[in-house]
Design a protein around this motif. Structure first.
Motif, short mmCIF file in Angstrom:
data_model
loop_
_atom_site.label_atom_id
_atom_site.label_comp_id
_atom_site.label_asym_id
_atom_site.label_seq_id
_atom_site.Cartn_x
_atom_site.Cartn_y
_atom_site.Cartn_z
N LEU A 91 63.22 23.94 17.39
CA LEU A 91 63.72 23.01 16.38
C LEU A 91 65.15 22.56 16.61
O LEU A 91 65.49 21.42 16.32
CB LEU A 91 63.57 23.65 14.99
N ASP A 92 66.01 23.42 17.11
CA ASP A 92 67.41 23.04 17.35
C ASP A 92 67.67 23.12 18.84
O ASP A 92 67.93 24.19 19.39
CB ASP A 92 68.35 23.98 16.59
N PHE A 116 73.62 18.96 13.16
CA PHE A 116 72.27 19.42 12.87
C PHE A 116 72.26 19.92 11.44
O PHE A 116 72.93 20.88 11.09
CB PHE A 116 71.88 20.56 13.83
N GLN A 119 67.04 23.29 9.71
CA GLN A 119 65.63 23.12 10.03
C GLN A 119 64.86 22.58 8.82
O GLN A 119 65.04 23.03 7.69
CB GLN A 119 65.03 24.45 10.48
N THR A 179 57.87 13.84 21.72
CA THR A 179 58.36 15.19 21.48
C THR A 179 58.48 15.95 22.79
O THR A 179 59.46 16.68 23.01
CB THR A 179 57.42 15.93 20.52
N THR A 233 56.99 18.33 12.96
CA THR A 233 58.17 19.10 12.57
C THR A 233 59.18 19.18 13.71
O THR A 233 60.38 18.97 13.52
CB THR A 233 57.77 20.52 12.12
N TYR A 235 59.47 17.14 16.19
CA TYR A 235 59.98 15.79 16.39
C TYR A 235 61.06 15.45 15.36
O TYR A 235 62.11 14.92 15.70
CB TYR A 235 58.82 14.80 16.29
N ASN A 237 63.03 17.39 13.81
CA ASN A 237 64.24 18.19 13.96
C ASN A 237 65.04 17.85 15.21
O ASN A 237 66.25 18.09 15.25
CB ASN A 237 63.89 19.69 13.99
N ARG A 238 64.39 17.28 16.22
CA ARG A 238 65.07 17.06 17.50
C ARG A 238 65.47 15.61 17.76
O ARG A 238 66.29 15.34 18.63
CB ARG A 238 64.20 17.56 18.65
N ARG A 246 71.55 14.77 14.90
CA ARG A 246 70.40 15.27 15.62
C ARG A 246 69.40 15.81 14.61
O ARG A 246 69.63 16.82 13.98
CB ARG A 246 70.83 16.37 16.60
N GLY A 247 68.31 15.09 14.42
CA GLY A 247 67.31 15.48 13.45
C GLY A 247 67.44 14.68 12.16
O GLY A 247 68.52 14.18 11.82
N GLU A 249 67.21 15.63 9.06
CA GLU A 249 68.00 16.23 7.99
C GLU A 249 69.48 15.86 8.16
O GLU A 249 70.16 15.47 7.20
CB GLU A 249 67.83 17.75 7.99
#
Length: 743
Positions: A91-92, A116, A119, A179, A233, A235, A237-238, A246-247, A249
């Motif tokens: 994820l990271d 970031f 997650q 991904t 998920t 995809y 996050n990255r 990055r991501g 969020e």
């Protein structure tokens, strides 16, 4: 009867045995179907025979080859499957960490590095976000096994129609393939292999045929290993989404100040729209372009029934807006300065997530930006390439705002004129000369004669500085000399107290640049930066102690309460006495009230400052302070082109006035820490029984004697050789002083 019954069958048998000719028709047909193939009939049949044979051979080879390929593919997918880690490990994937900067009130105002946000899961984020991503990037995501032949064929067709290669432009990649690309097919970043992260990502984005084949295998392995929700998920996050995010969020926090779990359809569409070109469509770069792209995504969501017509129309009518911090993009230059001030391994090259609490004040930053823009809009010719910089700090050196140029384009690392441009200071240097004199016991009412002056420079010849207006005023007080920015008195005072003393005072206040060795030192021919000069003036305001400008209050790792770096800067050693500092503040107050800086007046709010203009107005300065804040303004061209009709008392003073008026809005008026001297009569006195002549302009060189006031303080004799021991350097600086003598 019995006999005849026996004879009939016998005849029949004989007849059958003796019959000649072909067998019965039905039997013959049965025999042909079980024997050799039917021979071709006619010429066309013979001509078609080799093609028929070739087709049958090709078919047999094809299905056997396909079977082998399927077997190889299965083995490849199976092998990759065994190498795939758990979802949480993917994820990271950042190679760099992030730096989040907080202002003096604890609010986020800037980001650097790769942000970031934490997650997230496709099952817990806003459902609009997942729908927007699928509608935009892979409408058949939930149906294909990782590779979409229909999508690939369509992409190849479009590429060929647009005149590109089949693999150039539209890729037809599924979310799973994208991904796989984000994961670089499972190859982690290794600084020993790649020159930098950019080279690594470039290799990961390679579009060769072999790379596409490997990408497809990896994607299918992922489909076997993970569920669709888990792939989405990873995809989410990255994916890189611009502005260091990055991501999804991090992007939601960066642009909207909220979690990806809370975004509405318009915000989800804007975020999904970034995937095609994050830098180009980032709302911090061009909000309108980003909103137009979001409209395209909303239309796709409506067409694929993720939004009703009413929901889609509401989203179009109410487009996503940036959060206050993102919209302001405040502190861009300040943030760059903070990044350069901290250690590399915790700022520019950090691999961890860092939190920096700073001295930044968003209200003051906005005031500085708006004031600068207003003056250029109303008083500078349209299209002018003249530049300006502004710094505002507290008297202890805590920098509250920084404008490194007229326009900050939202890209980190731009040229910051406030900290990087070293320019000649002109008359803005003169307060340090008078600080040296006051620190030796002279008063603002001591006098010096403004008259023609020639100093013989050994190895260089005579040097005759001039005032800006080429006039002479006779005996003047130190206060009058400073408020009118007179050059000849400044040179006399500098020579009287000693150049080494002046340099020592200036360096003590934080002027770290290489200061001139000759008498032209007094005319500001040395270079300095705006932040150095503003910090030096802060030292005058705070009572004569050195000040080191600072922006970092504390630095710590995200999620950790331990402070790794505390405040670096602030008050230092005493440079001049408090009495001298308070008298100098009085003299600088006269500059604004009655002298060259009257355009900087703040009404009833007391202020002190100094103008500065270099030869041909290549640089124009105004620096000053109130009891609450110190402000510095520089104006000029990056290529050193002379300004037209600009002096430090003109546009820079007006910019300073506009900045400080906005900065002090709503603040109570405080008096300046200044000491007003008692009036003194101007006269000529004797020294040790000797008559001290007043210059009549006829002497060929300066002998170091000047007029003094009734309190018997003399700005003393000057040794013939003074300054650095480097004669060549002294000569060069004095020659330059001849050029820049008019200030």
């Amino acid at each position: 009867m019995a006999r005849s019954s026996l004879v009939a069958p016998k005849r029949a048998t004989k007849k059958a045995k003796g019959r000649k000719g072909p067998p019965p028709k039905q039997h013959a047909a049965r025999k042909r179907t079980t024997s050799r193939p039917r021979r071709p009939r006619g010429l066309l049949g013979w001509l078609a025979l080799p093609f028929l044979w070739l087709f049958r051979l090709t078919f047999r080879l094809a299905w056997r080859g396909a079977l082998v390929m399927v077997l190889i593919l299965g083995l490849a997918v199976g092998y990759v499957y065994t190498t795939l880690p758990a979802v949480t490990a993917l994820l990271d994937g950042r190679a760099r960490g992030s730096v989040t900067m907080l202002d003096r009130y604890g609010e986020v105002f800037a980001w650097r590095g790769e942000q970031f946000g934490g997650q997230i899961s496709s099952t817990t984020v806003s459902p609009y976000l997942g729908d927007a991503i699928v509608a935009t990037e892979d409408r058949r995501f939930y149906m294909h096994p990782g590779v979409d032949p229909i999508g690939i064929a369509s992409a190849v067709k479009i590429n060929l129609a647009e005149g590109r290669g089949p693999l150039s432009g539209h890729g037809g990649s599924t979310i799973t393939q994208q991904t796989a690309k984000l994961l670089c097919l499972g190859t982690p970043y290794d600084p020993d292999v790649w020159e930098n992260e950019t080279a690594y990502e470039s290799d990961c984005r390679e579009t060769s045929l072999w790379r596409k084949v490997r990408e497809a295998v990896y994607a299918m392995a992922m489909e076997v290993k993970y569920t669709k929700a888990e792939i989405l998920t990873i995809y989410m996050n990255r994916a890189f989404l611009g502005a260091g995010s990055r991501g999804f969020e991090a992007a939601a926090q960066r642009y909207f100040g909220k979690s990806a779990n809370e975004v509405d359809p318009a915000e989800a569409a804007m975020l999904a729209g970034l995937l095609v070109a994050p830098t180009r469509y980032a709302p911090t770069a061009d909000l309108e372009r980003s909103q137009n792209r979001a409209d395209v995504v909303i239309n796709l969501m409506e067409q694929q029934d993720y939004l009703t017509a009413a929901e889609a129309q509401f989203a179009r009518d109410n487009p996503a807006r940036l959060s206050a911090a993102a919209e302001a993009r405040a502190g861009g230059y300040f943030a760059d300065w903070v990044m350069s001030a901290g250690p590399d391994f915790l700022t520019r090259k950090t691999t961890e997530d860092v939190i920096i609490r700073t001295t930044f004040d968003p209200r003051i930053q906005t005031a500085a930006e708006q004031a600068l823009a207003e003056v250029f809009r109303t008083k500078v010719s349209e299209g002018s390439k003249a530049q300006s910089a502004v710094v505002v700090m507290s008297s202890d050196g805590a920098v509250r705002a920084m404008v490194g140029g007229r326009k900050f384009k939202g890209v980190a690392g731009q040229f910051n004129r406030a900290i990087q441009a070293k320019r000649q200071t002109g008359s803005a240097f003169k307060p340090f000369i008078y600080a040296a004199a006051l620190n030796q016991g002279y008063t603002p009412n001591d006098t010096v004669t403004d008259e023609p002056l020639t100093i013989n420079i050994p190895g260089s010849g005579p040097w005759s500085p001039e005032n800006y207006d080429r006039k002479f005023r006779g005996p003047v007080t130190l206060t009058q000399a400073l408020e009118n920015s007179l050059n000849i008195p400044a040179v006399k005072v500098s020579e009287g107290v000693g150049r080494d003393t002046v340099r020592e005072i200036a360096e003590g206040f934080g002027i770290d640049s290489d200061l001139a060795a000759g008498p032209s030192l007094a005319l500001g021919v040395s270079e300095s930066t705006l932040i150095e000069m503003t910090g030096a003036y802060a030292g005058i305001l705070n009572g004569g102690s050195a000040v080191e400008p600072y922006g970092i209050l504390e630095l710590r790792m995200q999620g950790d309460d331990e402070v790794l770096i505390g405040q670096d800067g602030g008050l230092g050693d005493r440079v001049i006495s408090q009495d001298a500092a308070e008298q100098l503040v009085y003299m600088m107050n006269k500059v604004i009230e009655e002298g060259t800086g009257t355009r900087a007046r703040l009404g009833d709010r007391p202020a002190a400052g100094k103008t500065g203009t270099t030869q041909a107005a290549r640089d124009a300065w105004f620096l000053g302070f109130t009891a609450d804040y110190v402000g510095g303004v520089w104006m000029g061209y990056d290529d050193n082109t002379p300004l037209t009709g600009v002096t430090g008392g003109g546009l820079p003073a007006e910019i300073w006035h506009e900045v400080m008026t906005r900065v002090h809005e709503g603040l109570p008026v405080h008096p300046l820490p200044m000491r007003t001297p008692a009036p003194a009569a101007v006269q000529t006195a004797d020294t040790q029984g000797e008559s001290v002549p007043v210059y009549d302009g006829t002497v060929p060189e300066y002998d170091g004697t000047v007029a003094r006031s009734e309190n018997d303080r003399l700005i003393g004799r000057v040794p013939e050789q003074q300054g650095s021991g480097n004669v060549a350097e002294q000569i060069i600086n004095d020659v330059l002083g001849t050029i820049f003598g008019r200030n």
